[in-house]
Design an enzyme around this catalytic site. Structure first.
Site, PDB file in Angstrom:
ATOM      1  N   GLU A  47       0.825  -1.200   0.000  1.00  0.00           N
ATOM      2  CA  GLU A  47       0.000   0.000   0.000  1.00  0.00           C
ATOM      3  C   GLU A  47       0.864   1.257   0.000  1.00  0.00           C
ATOM      4  OE1 GLU A  47      -3.031  -2.395   3.012  1.00  0.00           O
ATOM      5  OE2 GLU A  47      -2.139  -0.489   3.635  1.00  0.00           O
ATOM      6  N   LYS A  62       2.509   4.583   1.178  1.00  0.00           N
ATOM      7  CA  LYS A  62       2.882   5.207   2.459  1.00  0.00           C
ATOM      8  C   LYS A  62       2.830   6.715   2.247  1.00  0.00           C
ATOM      9  CE  LYS A  62       4.708   5.766   6.588  1.00  0.00           C
ATOM     10  NZ  LYS A  62       4.331   7.207   6.674  1.00  0.00           N
ATOM     11  N   ARG A 114      -1.289  10.139  10.921  1.00  0.00           N
ATOM     12  CA  ARG A 114      -2.029   8.928  11.290  1.00  0.00           C
ATOM     13  C   ARG A 114      -3.300   9.332  12.028  1.00  0.00           C
ATOM     14  NH1 ARG A 114       0.344   3.686  12.415  1.00  0.00           N
ATOM     15  NH2 ARG A 114      -1.373   2.176  12.564  1.00  0.00           N
ATOM     16  N   ARG A 135      -2.181   9.852  16.292  1.00  0.00           N
ATOM     17  CA  ARG A 135      -1.277   8.739  16.608  1.00  0.00           C
ATOM     18  C   ARG A 135      -1.040   8.633  18.113  1.00  0.00           C
ATOM     19  NH1 ARG A 135       2.959   6.541  13.382  1.00  0.00           N
ATOM     20  NH2 ARG A 135       4.548   5.483  14.595  1.00  0.00           N
ATOM     21  N   GLU A 144      -4.744   7.368   7.437  1.00  0.00           N
ATOM     22  CA  GLU A 144      -3.936   8.584   7.394  1.00  0.00           C
ATOM     23  C   GLU A 144      -4.757   9.678   6.744  1.00  0.00           C
ATOM     24  OE1 GLU A 144       0.597   8.735   7.014  1.00  0.00           O
ATOM     25  OE2 GLU A 144       0.042   7.050   5.729  1.00  0.00           O
ATOM     26  N   PHE A 163      -6.701   2.307   5.859  1.00  0.00           N
ATOM     27  CA  PHE A 163      -5.987   1.090   5.467  1.00  0.00           C
ATOM     28  C   PHE A 163      -6.254  -0.098   6.384  1.00  0.00           C
ATOM     29  CE2 PHE A 163      -2.791   3.913   7.569  1.00  0.00           C
ATOM     30  CZ  PHE A 163      -2.658   3.221   8.764  1.00  0.00           C
ATOM     31  N   ARG A 186       5.465  -3.025  17.244  1.00  0.00           N
ATOM     32  CA  ARG A 186       6.230  -2.856  16.018  1.00  0.00           C
ATOM     33  C   ARG A 186       6.810  -4.224  15.670  1.00  0.00           C
ATOM     34  NH1 ARG A 186       8.088   1.699  13.938  1.00  0.00           N
ATOM     35  NH2 ARG A 186       8.037   2.792  15.934  1.00  0.00           N
ATOM     36  N   LYS A 205       7.590  -0.966   6.418  1.00  0.00           N
ATOM     37  CA  LYS A 205       7.534   0.239   5.593  1.00  0.00           C
ATOM     38  C   LYS A 205       8.822   0.370   4.788  1.00  0.00           C
ATOM     39  CE  LYS A 205       8.956   3.151   9.497  1.00  0.00           C
ATOM     40  NZ  LYS A 205       8.545   4.260  10.400  1.00  0.00           N
TER      41      LYS A 205
END
EC number: 6.5.1.1
Length: 507
Positions: free
Chosen positions: A209, A211, A216, A231, A260, A295, A366, A372
Site C-alpha cells: 500500500e 505510504k 495517522r 497517533r 492517514e 488502510f 512494532r 515500511k
C-alpha cells in the site's frame, strides 16, 4: 510517594544501558507507589503528563526567576495537582496565572527535581524508559503475565491506567480490558526494509500500500457520534469536520478505522506534512481540506476484527470504506511491489508499506508483519554548534546544529552556511566523547547551553525529507535527521547546498 524517589529512579534508569536494570529499577518504584499515584507517575516518566497540553514551553520556563528549594518536600500528588492547575487555567489573565503556578512549583522543587519536571513537561526527558521498558516493569511489579499487561495497555490506550489496574486490580479485571468503540487504542507500527523486494521476503504474500506523508488517524463511530484521534490518541474531532462527515456517510453503525490524512494541492498531489499538522492545531476549520485514506478496520457493527488476519480485515474494509481506501495491491511478485513503490514516489508520497496477509492487528506493537519502505536520503552537512547533553549525556557535547552550504548567497553571503535543523540521534558514546574533545578548539562563542563552532566538521546525515519552516533562514527544516558518521575526507566547501535540500520540497 516523594517526587525525589521518582527523580532518583529516573537518574538511575538514564545512567544504565541495561534493559534489565531499567526494568528492575522501575518495577521497584511502581511497586512502592500508591495506586492513585500511578497514572501521574507513569506520565511523568514518559514525559507525557496525564493532563496532556499544559500551556507552557521552553520560553516560559527559561524566563522564570526563582530559587529552588533546598530540601525535597514535593510528593507526586503535589506535582499532579500543580499540573492540573496549569492545564485547566484559561481565559483572561491565564498567562499570568499559569506563570505564577509554574513559579510556585519551581520554588517548591529542589534543583534536580525541577530539572526533571521541566524536561518532562516539555517532552524532552531521555531516560530510555520508553513504553516497552515500562510495560515490562509493570508486569514485573504486579507479577502479571507480560502479554496480559501489554494487551491491556494497547486496548486501553493508557499506560498509567494499565499500571493502576495491574498493580491494584485482579488478574480477571486486567484480562477483561477489551476493544471499545469510542476509546482509542495504540496503533500498530511497522518495521523497516530497504526495498519492497526485501519486505516481501519478510512478509510473504502481502498487501502493498501507499505510504503517505500524512498524519495517522484512528476514527471511531457509534451511530452519528464520530471521534477522530491522532497517533498519540489526542482527540481532534472538532478540528476535522470533513473527516467526521465522510465517516458518518459510511454504510455501518459502529466502526473503528485506522488510516492517514493529508491535504492535496491544486494538482492533486500531497501538500507538505506540516500543512496537514497545522489543521490539528486549529480550533476551527480552515480552507485547507483534509482527505482521509483508510488502510485497516478493527471493528464493524459489533464484530471485533483485531485478531482476524489482514486478508479478512481488508475484505471488510473494502466493503465499508470503498473510495476512501488506501491505494494498494495484493501480491507476492517483487516486480509488482517495486512498480507500486515507484508510482507512490512519483505521486509525491513517501513510499509503500508491505503487510503480511495472515497477520492480526497487533495494537501498539512494532513487528515484522508490517514493513515500511521509503528511500533513505543522506547529505553531507556542516556542524555549526553543539549543545551540552543532559541525563546520561551530561558533560558531553551532544545535540548538533546543522548547516547547508549557500554558494550563491541566496540566503546571506556567498559561501556561508544556512542552518537547517538539529539532531542528537545516531550519536554513539564514542562519537559523543570525540565531539567533546574535538569541538572546543573550534569554538567561536558560547551560551550556557551551546558551543558555537567554526564550520569545519562535515557530518553525513540521513533524513526522511525536508519540510517548510519559518524557523530557519533557508525556509526549510530537516525531517527525522540522524547521524550516519563524520566525513573527514570532505571539506565544508564540498558539503551539500541549501538549494539541493530545498529541491526536495515538492513543487
Amino acid at each position: 510517594m516523594m517526587l525525589s524517589e521518582l527523580v532518583s529512579t529516573a537518574e538511575a534508569v538514564a545512567a544504565t544501558s541495561s534493559r534489565l536494570a531499567k526494568i528492575d529499577a522501575l518495577s521497584q518504584l511502581l511497586a512502592h507507589a500508591d495506586a492513585d499515584e500511578l497514572p501521574a507517575l507513569t506520565g511523568l516518566l514518559l514525559a507525557a503528563p496525564r493532563q496532556g497540553r499544559l500551556g507552557v514551553g521552553w520560553r516560559g520556563m527559561s524566563a522564570l526567576d526563582v530559587t529552588n528549594a533546598a530540601d525535597a518536600t514535593l510528593t507526586i500528588t503535589d506535582v499532579d495537582d500543580a499540573l492540573d492547575t496549569l492545564a485547566h487555567t484559561s481565559g483572561s489573565g491565564s498567562t499570568a496565572a499559569r506563570s505564577a503556578a509554574l513559579t510556585a512549583l519551581a520554588a517548591r522543587a529542589t534543583a534536580p527535581e525541577w530539572d526533571f519536571l521541566s524536561r518532562s513537561m516539555r517532552g524532552e526527558l531521555r531516560t530510555g524508559a520508553l513504553g516497552g521498558v515500562l510495560l515490562d516493569a509493570i508486569a514485573k511489579a504486579s507479577e502479571r503475565p507480560a502479554a496480559s499487561v501489554r494487551r491491556a495497555a494497547m486496548l486501553s490506550g493508557d499506560l498509567g491506567v494499565t499500571a493502576r489496574l495491574a498493580l491494584s486490580g485482579t488478574a480477571a479485571e486486567l484480562d477483561a480490558v477489551g476493544l471499545e468503540v469510542g476509546r482509542p487504542v495504540l496503533p500498530m507500527l511497522a518495521s523497516t526494509a530497504a526495498t519492497p523486494t526485501a519486505a516481501l521476503e519478510v512478509t510473504g504474500r502481502a498487501s502493498v500500500e501507499y505510504k503517505l506523508d500524512g498524519a495517522r488517524i484512528q476514527v471511531h463511530r457509534h451511530g452519528d457520534e464520530v471521534g477522530v484521534y491522532t497517533r498519540s490518541l489526542a482527540d481532534i474531532t472538532h478540528r476535522v469536520p470533513e473527516i467526521v462527515e465522510i465517516v458518518r456517510a459510511l454504510p455501518a453503525h459502529d466502526l473503528i478505522l485506522d488510516g492517514e490524512t493529508l491535504s492535496l494541492d491544486e494538482d492533486g498531489g500531497p501538500r507538505p506534512f506540516q500543512e496537514t499538522m497545522s489543521r490539528f492545531g486549529a480550533d476551527v476549520a480552515r480552507e485547507l481540506v483534509l482527505r482521509p485514506w483508510f488502510f485497516d478496520i478493527l471493528h464493524v457493527d459489533g464484530r471485533d476484527l483485531l485478531d482476524e488476519p489482514l486478508s479478512t480485515r481488508l475484505h471488510e474494509l473494502e466493503r465499508v470504506v470503498g473510495e476512501w481506501r488506501m491505494p494498494g495491491i495484493v501480491t507476492d511478485d517483487p516486480d509488482a511491489a517495486e512498480q507500486l513503490s515507484r508510482e507512490a514516489l512519483t505521486a509525491g508520497h513517501e513510499g509503500v508499506v508491505v503487510k503480511g496477509l495472515d497477520a492480526p492487528y497487533a495494537a501498539g506493537r512494532r513487528g515484522r508483519s508490517w514493513v515500511k519502505v521509503k528511500p533513505v536520503l543522506t547529505y553531507d552537512l556542516v556542524v555549526l554548534a553543539a549543545e551540552w547533553g543532559s541525563g546520561r549525556r551530561s558533560g558531553w557535547l551532544s545535540n548538533l546544529h546543522l548547516g547547508a552550504l549557500d554558494p550563491t548567497g541566496e540566503f546571506g553571503e556567498p559561501g556561508e552556511f544556512v542552518m537547517v535543523g538539529k539532531t542528537f540521534k545516531g550519536l554513539t558514546d564514542e562519537l559523543l566523547r570525540w565531539q567533546t574533545e574535538q569541538f572546543p578548539p573550534l569554538e567561536t562563542r558560547r551560551t550556557q547551553s551551546t558551543v558555537f563552532l567554526r564550520p569545519e566538521f562535515v557530518v553525513e546525515i540521513a533524513i526522511d525529507g525536508v519540510q517548510r519552516s519559518p524557523r530557519y533562514p533557508g525556509g526549510i527544516a530537516l525531517r527525522f535527521a540522524r547521524v550516519k558518521g563524520y566525513r573527514p575526507d570532505k571539506t565544508p566547501a564540498e558539503s551539500d547546498t541549501i538549494q539541493t535540500l530545498r529541491a526536495l520540497m515538492r513543487g
